[in-house]
Design an enzyme around this catalytic site. Sequence first.
Site, short mmCIF file in Angstrom:
data_model
loop_
_atom_site.label_atom_id
_atom_site.label_comp_id
_atom_site.label_asym_id
_atom_site.label_seq_id
_atom_site.Cartn_x
_atom_site.Cartn_y
_atom_site.Cartn_z
N ASP A 5 0.84 -1.20 0.00
CA ASP A 5 0.00 0.00 0.00
C ASP A 5 0.88 1.25 0.00
O ASP A 5 2.04 1.20 0.42
CB ASP A 5 -0.88 0.04 1.26
CG ASP A 5 -1.86 -1.12 1.30
OD1 ASP A 5 -2.19 -1.66 0.23
OD2 ASP A 5 -2.26 -1.50 2.42
N1 URA Z 1 -1.19 -5.94 3.91
C1 URA Z 1 -1.68 -4.69 3.90
O1 URA Z 1 -2.71 -4.42 4.47
N2 URA Z 1 -1.01 -3.73 3.23
C2 URA Z 1 0.17 -3.97 2.60
O2 URA Z 1 0.75 -3.05 2.02
C3 URA Z 1 0.68 -5.28 2.62
C4 URA Z 1 -0.02 -6.26 3.28
#
Ligand code: URA
Length: 235
Positions: free
Chosen positions: A106
Amino acid sequence: MANRLDKILSTMGYGSRKQVKELVKSGSVTVDGEVIKDSSIHVDTNVQNVYVNGEKIEYKEYVYIMMNKPRGVISATEDEFGHETVIDLLDDRYQGYKLSCAGRLDIDTEGLMIISNDGQLVHSIISPKKQVVKKYYCIVENVITDKDMREFEKGVVLADGYKCLPARLEKISDKEAFVYITEGKFHQIKRMFYARRNNVRYLKRVQIGGLELDAELDTGEYRELLEDEIKKIFG
Ligand code: URA
């Protein structure tokens, strides 16, 4: 392995195939000391020496990069909203390669990103079938309970009804843990904690398979992987 000279030079940032054709025609390129005028010839840079304007080129067919992704940067090759991407952070000499990210993070997640043009390796890292474990360090809002750990082990059911594959939740302190997952659904860890009435405050990927994020890399920094590190991923 032999590749077309124009492919090699355009990958290395010497311009489009057409521009490279002109460059080669102009006599700027030598292969093993001989001026070459035909950019369609095949060259094996492992055994042949290619020079452009007197400068030796170091071509690699595949590149494997480890990055410590910073917050605010997208883990994709391009972004429709104009955000900076992990590819934008890379030096010009990598821009000609068709790179992709092995598993997305993310925008607000930090940590280990593997970036490569080796499609097979990227696919193997992502594919749940390969069971490559991704380890994350998380800080959450509320105290982590023993029940949370048991539920992660069984497979958390997300708000949309999807039952996650079994995961491991290793508590470090009341609100800090390592989470180990083998799949990579959208916002997976955030949604797993959310399903347990908790919220992720900070998330960082620290390991993929047997490969740990190099502690020497600050956020935004990257380096190429060594051959034995690539093997470590599948461990
Ligand atoms: N899980 C998440 O919620 N975000 C990420 O970036 C990676 C794994």
